[in-house]
Design an enzyme around this catalytic site. Structure first.
Site, PDB file in Angstrom:
ATOM      1  CG  ASN A  68      -7.223   2.325 -37.478  1.00 50.26           C
ATOM      2  OD1 ASN A  68      -6.271   2.418 -36.695  1.00 50.26           O
ATOM      3  ND2 ASN A  68      -8.306   1.619 -37.199  1.00 50.26           N
ATOM      4  CD1 TRP A  69      -1.507   3.839 -40.595  1.00 49.95           C
ATOM      5  CD2 TRP A  69       0.285   4.595 -39.480  1.00 49.95           C
ATOM      6  NE1 TRP A  69      -0.895   4.788 -41.381  1.00 49.95           N
ATOM      7  CE2 TRP A  69       0.208   5.265 -40.721  1.00 49.95           C
ATOM      8  CE3 TRP A  69       1.335   4.914 -38.612  1.00 49.95           C
ATOM      9  CZ2 TRP A  69       1.139   6.236 -41.117  1.00 49.95           C
ATOM     10  CZ3 TRP A  69       2.252   5.875 -38.999  1.00 49.95           C
ATOM     11  CH2 TRP A  69       2.154   6.526 -40.239  1.00 49.95           C
TER      12      TRP A  69
ATOM     13  CG  HIS B 153     -11.975   0.193 -34.874  1.00 55.51           C
ATOM     14  ND1 HIS B 153     -11.834  -1.176 -34.925  1.00 55.51           N
ATOM     15  CD2 HIS B 153     -11.708   0.652 -36.119  1.00 55.51           C
ATOM     16  CE1 HIS B 153     -11.486  -1.527 -36.152  1.00 55.51           C
ATOM     17  NE2 HIS B 153     -11.399  -0.436 -36.901  1.00 55.51           N
TER      18      HIS B 153
ATOM     19  CD  GLU C 239     -14.243   1.226 -39.752  1.00 54.44           C
ATOM     20  OE1 GLU C 239     -13.380   1.398 -40.630  1.00 54.44           O
ATOM     21  OE2 GLU C 239     -13.968   0.897 -38.587  1.00 54.44           O
TER      22      GLU C 239
ATOM     23  N   GLY D 220      -7.649   0.577 -43.150  1.00 51.25           N
ATOM     24  CA  GLY D 220      -6.758   0.048 -42.128  1.00 51.25           C
ATOM     25  C   GLY D 220      -5.516  -0.507 -42.808  1.00 51.25           C
TER      26      GLY D 220
HETATM   27  P1  PGA Z   1      -9.268  -2.632 -42.977  1.00 49.85           P
HETATM   28  O1  PGA Z   1      -9.585  -1.863 -41.599  1.00 49.85           O
HETATM   29  O2  PGA Z   1      -9.183  -1.575 -44.039  1.00 49.85           O
HETATM   30  O3  PGA Z   1      -7.992  -3.335 -42.740  1.00 49.85           O
HETATM   31  O4  PGA Z   1     -10.429  -3.547 -43.223  1.00 49.85           O
HETATM   32  C1  PGA Z   1     -10.502  -0.824 -41.548  1.00 49.85           C
HETATM   33  C2  PGA Z   1     -10.734  -0.478 -40.111  1.00 49.85           C
HETATM   34  O5  PGA Z   1     -10.721  -1.374 -39.264  1.00 49.85           O
HETATM   35  O6  PGA Z   1     -10.919   0.702 -39.779  1.00 49.85           O
END
Ligand code: PGA
Length: 261
Positions: free
Chosen positions: A9-10, A94, A166, A235
């Site tokens: 996820n960019w 999200h 998450e 992310g």
């Molecule tokens: P992160 O993001 O790996 O930077 O914690 C994950 C996400 O928000 O999907």
């Protein structure tokens, strides 16, 4: 067998040129693999050019969000309908959408429905905040987010979708505390249990449940080894060529080790 899913996820990083450069580098390292599916979620503006650049046997594309109405006077929005032939997946709900853009349960539910109606696979994100966890509300929050988001779907649609657990407190945006695999095993099992309760085990065993929250090349394997974990959603680490390819390599290696057993 379910394919292990790795979704980068960019977020709102990398313009079109930078996205294209990263994809070109990833192409050199990541091969098509029967057991592993690598998905990239660039910004909306990069989706079209990247879709013509990628080898679809090696990568699939995801949008990071979309609007649930198919078309109309909704200035600034892009609909699921418009993304139909461009992406395979759309990330929905999200925590950054839920928290920064006030997306409530009903909006997330409508987006999940619109995604499925338009022939794409939702990657539904669910997770509790630090405060909710401290207050002992984790299961209730997960229950409400899962039950409400799935409420318009059939069993077959749920079997085909992806749910990303998450924990908000583990996402880099919100502090990025490390959630050890032992901290999230129960929650991931609970999500699968919810699906079993709603649709039966013949559905829940097919639904892919993945983990996200500061996953990197060092930690990916430990999450992937969780029984109920079918993939990861990094992310920050997905913006870094070495870290992202390291995550993909961990999945390759784990699958190979399992086959050797
Ligand atoms: P992160 O993001 O790996 O930077 O914690 C994950 C996400 O928000 O999907």
């Amino acid at each position: 067998m379910k394919r292990t899913l790795i979704v980068g996820n960019w977020k709102m990083h990398l313009n079109v040129a930078q996205s294209s450069l990263l994809v070109a580098r990833l192409h050199k390292h990541i091969d098509g693999h029967r057991d592993i599916e690598v998905v990239l979620a660039p910004s909306m503006v990069a989706l079209q050019p990247i879709s013509t650049q990628i080898d679809r046997r090696r990568f699939r594309l995801a949008a990071q969000d979309a609007y649930h109405k198919d078309e109309g006077a909704y200035t600034g929005e892009v609909s699921f309908h418009m993304l139909r032939d461009l992406v395979h997946y759309v990330i929905v709900g999200h925590s950054e959408r839920r928290i920064f853009f006030n997306e409530g349960l009903d909006v997330v539910r409508d987006k999940v429905s619109a995604c499925v109606r338009n022939g794409m696979t939702p990657i539904l994100c669910v997770g509790e905040t630090a405060q909710e966890r401290a207050g002992g509300e984790t299961k209730q929050v997960l229950h409400d987010q899962v039950v409400s988001a799935l409420s318009n779907l059939t069993g077959v649609e749920v079997a085909n979708m992806v749910i990303a657990y998450e924990p908000v407190w583990a996402i880099s945006t919100f502090g990025g505390q490390i959630a050890k695999p032992s901290d999230v095993v129960g929650e991931m099992a609970f999500i699968r249990h919810q699906i079993t309760e709603l649709y039966g085990s013949h559905v829940s065993k097919h639904t892919r449940i993945i983990y996200g929250g500061s996953v990197d090349d060092h930690s990916a394997r430990a999450y992937l080894e969780i029984d109920d974990c079918d993939g990861v959603l990094p992310g920050n680490a997905s913006l870094n060529y070495h870290k992202f390819t390291g995550i993909v390599d961990s999945a390759y290696k784990m699958n190979r080790d399992k086959k050797d057993d």
